[in-house]
Structure formats: structure tokens, C-alpha cells
Design an enzyme around this catalytic site. Sequence first.
Site, PDB file in Angstrom:
ATOM      1  N   HIS A 291     -28.534  44.230  -5.583  1.00  0.00           N
ATOM      2  CA  HIS A 291     -28.162  43.114  -4.603  1.00  0.00           C
ATOM      3  C   HIS A 291     -28.164  42.278  -5.395  1.00  0.00           C
ATOM      4  CE1 HIS A 291     -32.944  41.626  -5.039  1.00  0.00           C
ATOM      5  NE2 HIS A 291     -32.638  41.349  -4.615  1.00  0.00           N
TER       6      HIS A 291
ATOM      7  N   GLU B 252     -14.020  35.789  -4.736  1.00  0.00           N
ATOM      8  CA  GLU B 252     -12.930  36.549  -4.600  1.00  0.00           C
ATOM      9  C   GLU B 252     -12.885  37.319  -4.292  1.00  0.00           C
ATOM     10  OE1 GLU B 252     -10.758  37.967  -9.307  1.00  0.00           O
ATOM     11  OE2 GLU B 252     -13.098  37.768  -9.435  1.00  0.00           O
TER      12      GLU B 252
END
Length: 123
Positions: free
Chosen positions: A7, A117
Site C-alpha cells: 500500500h 496521473e
Amino acid sequence: MNFKFDHNNINVFDLEKSVSFYKEALGFQEVRRYVPEDNSFILIFLSDGSTNHKLELTWLRDRNEPYNLGDNEFHLAVRVDDFDAAYEHHKKMNCICYENKPMGLYFINDPDKYWIEILPSAK
């Protein structure tokens, strides 16, 4: 030794606003929440539903102002199967902060101004 991503963590100022954003913008769902007995912080883990990688959002009770990201150019990156539909969705959300059409990508801002992004599916 074999290391694998598990994570990434980001600190957020308004937890529910961030959770809502990631659900609406990227379809990420909460899969785990941790609240200690003293309620001093909350951890929420979000999943894309298809990989094992999670995004951990950390909210700190005593934080009283938004985070200053400074010149940090840290960002997350995700791929999407329908790039044009994603672009239109993010345009309607008014969260696109930068476009690079020659490279075929763009970035969106979350409520704390972290950049994400957006990339088309790998070919």
C-alpha cells in the site's frame, strides 16, 4: 528476498471528503478501517477492486489545517480502460489540474491537492 507493493499512504485533512472523491473519481472502495481506542487518528484502506495494492488514507484528529505539500512532486498513477470516458468524467468533476496531450496522459487533484496521473491501459 522478494518484495511486493502492499500500500501507499497519504495524510488527508477531511477524511470523508477524500473517501468520496476517490470513490467518485476512480471507483476506489473502502475495504478496511482502523480507529484506535483514543480516536486520535483513522486509517482507511481503499482498493481498486482488481489488484492487491491499497491506498491508505490517514486522518489525524489534532490536525487543524490542510497539509502543505510544498514542492513535493509525489503522485499516484492509475491506468483506465476507457481513457476518453475517464477524461470526460474528470472534466465534469473539474478536478483536472494538468494535461499532457502529446504523451497521452493527464493529472487530477484530490481534495488535498495530491496529484493522480491518469494513463490509458497498457497496450
